[in-house]
Design a protein around this motif. Structure first.
Motif, PDB file in Angstrom:
ATOM      1  N   THR A  87      -0.560  90.466  30.200  1.00  0.00           N
ATOM      2  CA  THR A  87      -1.465  89.336  30.042  1.00  0.00           C
ATOM      3  C   THR A  87      -1.258  88.343  31.172  1.00  0.00           C
ATOM      4  N   GLU A  88      -2.231  87.485  31.367  1.00  0.00           N
ATOM      5  CA  GLU A  88      -2.034  86.361  32.278  1.00  0.00           C
ATOM      6  C   GLU A  88      -1.006  85.419  31.655  1.00  0.00           C
ATOM      7  N   THR A  89      -0.177  84.816  32.476  1.00  0.00           N
ATOM      8  CA  THR A  89       0.840  83.896  31.969  1.00  0.00           C
ATOM      9  C   THR A  89       0.177  82.566  31.622  1.00  0.00           C
ATOM     10  N   ASP A  90      -0.069  82.373  30.350  1.00  0.00           N
ATOM     11  CA  ASP A  90      -0.733  81.162  29.868  1.00  0.00           C
ATOM     12  C   ASP A  90       0.246  79.996  29.895  1.00  0.00           C
ATOM     13  N   GLU A  91      -0.161  78.902  30.533  1.00  0.00           N
ATOM     14  CA  GLU A  91       0.711  77.731  30.636  1.00  0.00           C
ATOM     15  C   GLU A  91       1.152  77.221  29.267  1.00  0.00           C
ATOM     16  N   GLU A  92       0.317  77.402  28.248  1.00  0.00           N
ATOM     17  CA  GLU A  92       0.661  76.947  26.900  1.00  0.00           C
ATOM     18  C   GLU A  92       1.859  77.705  26.338  1.00  0.00           C
ATOM     19  N   CYS A  93       2.179  78.856  26.909  1.00  0.00           N
ATOM     20  CA  CYS A  93       3.281  79.690  26.424  1.00  0.00           C
ATOM     21  C   CYS A  93       4.510  79.597  27.312  1.00  0.00           C
ATOM     22  N   VAL A  94       4.547  78.608  28.186  1.00  0.00           N
ATOM     23  CA  VAL A  94       5.681  78.399  29.082  1.00  0.00           C
ATOM     24  C   VAL A  94       6.424  77.141  28.630  1.00  0.00           C
ATOM     25  N   TYR A  95       7.742  77.245  28.470  1.00  0.00           N
ATOM     26  CA  TYR A  95       8.534  76.067  28.107  1.00  0.00           C
ATOM     27  C   TYR A  95       8.412  75.000  29.194  1.00  0.00           C
ATOM     28  N   GLU A  96       8.445  73.739  28.790  1.00  0.00           N
ATOM     29  CA  GLU A  96       8.348  72.649  29.754  1.00  0.00           C
ATOM     30  C   GLU A  96       9.646  72.453  30.515  1.00  0.00           C
ATOM     31  N   THR A  97      10.781  72.588  29.814  1.00  0.00           N
ATOM     32  CA  THR A  97      12.076  72.371  30.460  1.00  0.00           C
ATOM     33  C   THR A  97      13.040  73.482  30.059  1.00  0.00           C
ATOM     34  N   ARG A  98      14.062  73.659  30.869  1.00  0.00           N
ATOM     35  CA  ARG A  98      15.095  74.651  30.594  1.00  0.00           C
ATOM     36  C   ARG A  98      15.964  74.170  29.442  1.00  0.00           C
ATOM     37  N   GLY A  99      16.404  75.093  28.594  1.00  0.00           N
ATOM     38  CA  GLY A  99      17.213  74.713  27.449  1.00  0.00           C
ATOM     39  C   GLY A  99      18.646  75.171  27.502  1.00  0.00           C
ATOM     40  N   ARG A 100      19.016  76.019  28.462  1.00  0.00           N
ATOM     41  CA  ARG A 100      20.378  76.549  28.506  1.00  0.00           C
ATOM     42  C   ARG A 100      20.815  76.737  29.950  1.00  0.00           C
ATOM     43  N   GLY A 101      22.114  76.942  30.114  1.00  0.00           N
ATOM     44  CA  GLY A 101      22.653  77.366  31.400  1.00  0.00           C
ATOM     45  C   GLY A 101      22.710  76.276  32.453  1.00  0.00           C
ATOM     46  N   VAL A 102      22.914  76.707  33.688  1.00  0.00           N
ATOM     47  CA  VAL A 102      23.147  75.773  34.782  1.00  0.00           C
ATOM     48  C   VAL A 102      21.897  74.973  35.123  1.00  0.00           C
ATOM     49  N   ARG A 103      20.715  75.454  34.693  1.00  0.00           N
ATOM     50  CA  ARG A 103      19.475  74.729  34.990  1.00  0.00           C
ATOM     51  C   ARG A 103      18.983  73.954  33.779  1.00  0.00           C
ATOM     52  N   TYR A 104      19.883  73.668  32.845  1.00  0.00           N
ATOM     53  CA  TYR A 104      19.517  72.930  31.637  1.00  0.00           C
ATOM     54  C   TYR A 104      18.794  71.625  31.976  1.00  0.00           C
ATOM     55  N   GLY A 105      17.656  71.398  31.284  1.00  0.00           N
ATOM     56  CA  GLY A 105      16.922  70.153  31.460  1.00  0.00           C
ATOM     57  C   GLY A 105      15.969  70.131  32.631  1.00  0.00           C
ATOM     58  N   LEU A 106      16.017  71.131  33.511  1.00  0.00           N
ATOM     59  CA  LEU A 106      15.111  71.156  34.654  1.00  0.00           C
ATOM     60  C   LEU A 106      13.730  71.643  34.225  1.00  0.00           C
ATOM     61  N   PRO A 107      12.680  71.167  34.851  1.00  0.00           N
ATOM     62  CA  PRO A 107      11.332  71.586  34.466  1.00  0.00           C
ATOM     63  C   PRO A 107      11.066  73.039  34.847  1.00  0.00           C
ATOM     64  N   VAL A 108      10.254  73.707  34.052  1.00  0.00           N
ATOM     65  CA  VAL A 108       9.795  75.064  34.377  1.00  0.00           C
ATOM     66  C   VAL A 108       8.426  74.906  35.030  1.00  0.00           C
ATOM     67  N   ASP A 109       8.408  74.884  36.339  1.00  0.00           N
ATOM     68  CA  ASP A 109       7.164  74.628  37.063  1.00  0.00           C
ATOM     69  C   ASP A 109       6.869  75.686  38.117  1.00  0.00           C
ATOM     70  N   ASP A 110       7.576  76.793  38.061  1.00  0.00           N
ATOM     71  CA  ASP A 110       7.387  77.821  39.083  1.00  0.00           C
ATOM     72  C   ASP A 110       7.152  79.194  38.459  1.00  0.00           C
ATOM     73  N   TYR A 111       6.500  79.212  37.296  1.00  0.00           N
ATOM     74  CA  TYR A 111       6.295  80.493  36.614  1.00  0.00           C
ATOM     75  C   TYR A 111       5.268  81.346  37.366  1.00  0.00           C
ATOM     76  N   LEU A 112       5.373  82.647  37.182  1.00  0.00           N
ATOM     77  CA  LEU A 112       4.535  83.609  37.903  1.00  0.00           C
ATOM     78  C   LEU A 112       3.297  83.961  37.073  1.00  0.00           C
ATOM     79  N   PRO A 113       2.219  84.416  37.713  1.00  0.00           N
ATOM     80  CA  PRO A 113       0.903  84.435  37.055  1.00  0.00           C
ATOM     81  C   PRO A 113       0.659  85.547  36.031  1.00  0.00           C
ATOM     82  N   ARG A 114       1.417  86.646  36.068  1.00  0.00           N
ATOM     83  CA  ARG A 114       1.173  87.728  35.123  1.00  0.00           C
ATOM     84  C   ARG A 114       2.461  88.094  34.383  1.00  0.00           C
TER      85      ARG A 114
END
Length: 311
Positions: A87-114
């Protein structure tokens, strides 16, 4: 807690439950934690790794999107996937921020299209033990097994020169059930989980996002809202009443997203393991029991609540 001070009191109460009813009763108990601990070590590979292989090729050698999609699905199946879709990667199904690990709290703004998403089946026999350690061990083991093709496929795509990210347990930037619904793997049920006609909710999901051109699949429709409206088994047997009761047809999309997550997790804490009752009792899951390895009989709808709360 700096961002969400209102959550601190809830978390404090959840921590007071201690180890839980089933946490130490069977030899499988340590296996649950050690399996998830091992999966944690795999998270470092979701975006690639040092000296990852790159295939020397030119653009003329790249398979077309139909061939590539078929090969990726075939690879997922080879490793054990029973369902797969794109499917196409729907923005509504992408978390806004990271919840775990070394990138905790960082925005998810670089997701790929498919998104290629696939599912592994969980054992009917093991799911009969929900809620309990054997069910939790089956969940952990399935998450480990499904992480392997996600990492392999992502690495393969990067090897071809595409961008690719694996999304596995504890390291997913995606809300997987609604993406799986868009990719044709099933429909969301009253309990907020994906339901497939053959496997019910006895499935675990993983995905790979990529910028490669892939064939997009269509959603399926087997009238899940009307089925869930009539069934209500998951909400009737939920030991903490976390699943919406009553009619849900008028605003189905909102109702299946209104699970009381804190109440749900309180059951996990008190059991000392996953709950899994809603997965097991869904008729499509074909587990055929009322929870905790015991067949449901008339008048026993409150059995799980008595196990959990001693009432």
């Amino acid at each position: 807690y700096r961002r969400h001070p209102e959550r601190e009191e809830t978390d404090r109460r959840l921590r007071e439950y201690g180890e839980g009813i089933f946490s130490r009763r069977l030899p499988e108990a340590p296996m649950v934690e050690t399996t998830f601990s091992f999966i944690t070590q795999l998270r470092q590979f979701v975006r690639g790794y040092y000296e990852e292989y790159r295939y020397p090729h030119n653009s003329d050698e790249t398979p077309d999107k139909t061939e590539l999609t078929e090969f990726l699905k075939k690879t997922a199946s080879f490793y054990g996937a029973v369902l797969s879709g794109v499917t196409e990667t729907d923005e509504e199904c992408v978390y806004e921020t990271r919840g775990r690990g070394v990138r905790y709290g960082l925005p998810v703004d670089d997701y790929l299209p498919r998104t290629l998403i696939f599912a592994f089946e969980m054992s009917v026999e093991e799911m009969r033990h929900a809620p309990g350690i054997r069910e939790a061990a089956e969940v952990a083991g399935t998450y480990l097994k499904i992480a392997v093709p996600a990492l392999v496929i992502a690495s393969y795509l990067r090897g071809l020169g595409y961008s690719a990210v694996a999304h596995i347990d504890g390291e997913s930037e995606l809300v997987l059930p609604p993406l799986a619904e868009r990719a044709g793997l099933g429909q969301i049920g009253r309990h907020g989980l994906l339901v497939n006609k053959k496997y019910g909710s006895r499935i675990r999901l993983a995905a790979v996002t990529t910028d490669a051109e892939l064939e997009i699949d269509e959603p399926v429709d087997f009238n899940m809202p009307k089925i869930c409206e009539a069934c209500r088994k998951c909400s009737d047997l939920c030991p903490v009443e976390a699943i919406p009761k009553g009619s849900i047809l008028e605003n189905y999309a909102a109702e299946v997203r209104s699970i009381d997550h804190e109440a749900c997790f309180s059951a996990w804490r008190k059991f000392g393991t996953d709950c899994g009752v809603c997965v097991a009792v869904c008729p499509y899951s074909k587990v055929g029991h009322g929870g905790n390895g015991r067949a449901a009989k008339p008048g026993e709808e409150n059995f799980l609540k008595s196990v959990l709360f001693g009432s």
